[in-house]
Design an enzyme around this catalytic site. Structure first.
Site, PDB file in Angstrom:
ATOM      1  N   THR A  25       2.181   8.300   0.279  1.00  0.00           N
ATOM      2  CA  THR A  25       2.790   7.094  -0.298  1.00  0.00           C
ATOM      3  C   THR A  25       2.097   6.683  -1.587  1.00  0.00           C
ATOM      4  OG1 THR A  25       3.609   6.339   1.821  1.00  0.00           O
ATOM      5  CG2 THR A  25       3.205   4.640   0.184  1.00  0.00           C
ATOM      6  N   THR A  99      -1.017   8.510   4.627  1.00  0.00           N
ATOM      7  CA  THR A  99      -1.764   7.875   5.721  1.00  0.00           C
ATOM      8  C   THR A  99      -1.386   8.423   7.098  1.00  0.00           C
ATOM      9  OG1 THR A  99      -0.139   6.092   5.874  1.00  0.00           O
ATOM     10  CG2 THR A  99      -2.056   5.709   4.456  1.00  0.00           C
TER      11      THR A  99
END
Ligand SMILES: NC(=O)C[C@H](N)C(=O)O
Length: 336
Positions: A25, A99
């Site tokens: 991200t 993540t």
């Protein structure tokens, strides 16, 4: 460029940090359909603002959401990190990473890290093209940690939202929170605040393992979750399709049922490694119960993975098996 370290009056070499970009991200922007896709390069992540007296260089290794990673991608990252660390002028390494599976990559990098230089993983929960993206701050902090003398000897760490975690028991515990990581039965080992990088605890780390070789790419270790009504069909299918080990995500302190107990006996007798973990977020496996509970599973040959989190357990077994290590209670004892 040099700076005075203030200790003996001799100019110390400037801190140099290599940022290895892998996607996630932190590198994602919206595609025409509005979905976030990893696109930004290391140079784009670093921008032109500079990082104080730290010299930073970027290296593009992958550009993918970490949900797409296989063992090969983890091995490629480990190789890139080792190559950067081997350069004398490099103070530390940052890995920008999605993540979702950062806990696995961080654990792997920590398991194989055999020096004092910091290796720091970071990412973002909000995409790079969001006005409130947490990526730039997380990256700046991770670079500060990688350049920090205080972080030497801590192994690989995760730096996120002002906190520093040792990967051994650290998992993503929240899907969207700006602070997604938590160390099971523990806490951060340091923080980044107004006074800079502060390490408050030194992690206990076992002796380093060898970096994964190409065999790691195809080493299959599957997870089978225990739930009301679970049978052994998935476990059998895992072995049939090439799994060299299966980790049971047991209920509670590591329990299963009679169907899975019978399978464990058969699988272990046939040479499959069976790890016993738990589907519970925190707390160790404690083989306690009979009647197909954990005590029976261990008696049947399953190896308790102790306090090692579920996905860490899977990764450890894959690494050991790929290196040809016989997986037994003594060989996994330092890690669990
Ligand atoms: N926040 C993130 O980075 C999640 C992303 N989907 C990834 O793991 O690549």
């Amino acid at each position: 460029m040099t700076r005075d370290d203030g200790l003996d009056g001799a100019p110390a070499a400037v801190a140099r940090v290599v940022v290895i970009a892998t996607g996630g991200t932190i590198a994602s922007i919206s595609d025409p359909g509005g979905a976030a896709v990893a696109r930004r390069t290391a140079a784009q992540l670093l921008g032109s603002a500079g990082y104080g007296d730290v010299e930073v260089e970027g290296r593009d290794v992958l550009n993918l959401g970490s949900y797409l990673f296989g063992h090969r991608e983890l091995r490629v990252i480990a190789e890139a990190v080792a190559a950067a660390l081997a350069r004398d002028e490099v103070t530390g390494v940052v890995v920008s990473h999605g993540t979702d599976t950062m806990e696995e990559t961080a654990f792997l990098l920590d398991l194989v890290h055999d020096g004092d230089k910091p290796v720091v993983l970071t990412g973002a929960q909000r995409a790079a093209d969001q006005p409130d993206s947490d990526g730039p701050r997380n990256l700046r902090e991770a670079i500060a940690v990688a350049a920090s003398p205080g972080a030497r000897g801590c192994g690989a760490v995760i730096s996120f939202a002002g906190r520093i975690f040792s990967p051994g028991r650290t998992r993503k515990h929240h899907t969207v929170a700006a602070e997604p990581y938590r160390t099971a039965d523990g806490g951060p080992i340091g923080r980044i605040g107004a006074s800079g990088v502060v390490i408050t605890a030194l992690p206990v780390r076992p002796a380093p393992l060898a970096r994964p070789g190409p065999r790691f790419d195809g080493t299959r270790v599957d997870i089978v979750t225990v739930h009301p009504g679970a049978d052994a069909a998935l476990a059998r299918a895992a072995v049939r399709t090439g799994a060299e080990a299966v980790v049971l995500a047991g209920t509670g302190v590591g329990n299963a049922n009679h169907a899975l107990l019978e399978w464990v006996s058969e699988a272990v007798a046939a040479g499959t490694v069976v790890g016993l973990s738990t589907r519970v977020a925190e707390g160790p496996v404690v083989p306690t119960y009979g009647n197909a509970g954990g005590a029976d599973l261990v008696r049947a040959g399953a190896l308790s993975m102790g306090a090692l989190p579920l996905y860490h357990a899977r990764l450890l077994l894959a690494l050991l098996i790929s290196e040809g290590v016989a997986v037994t209670e003594p060989t996994i004892a330092p890690y669990v």
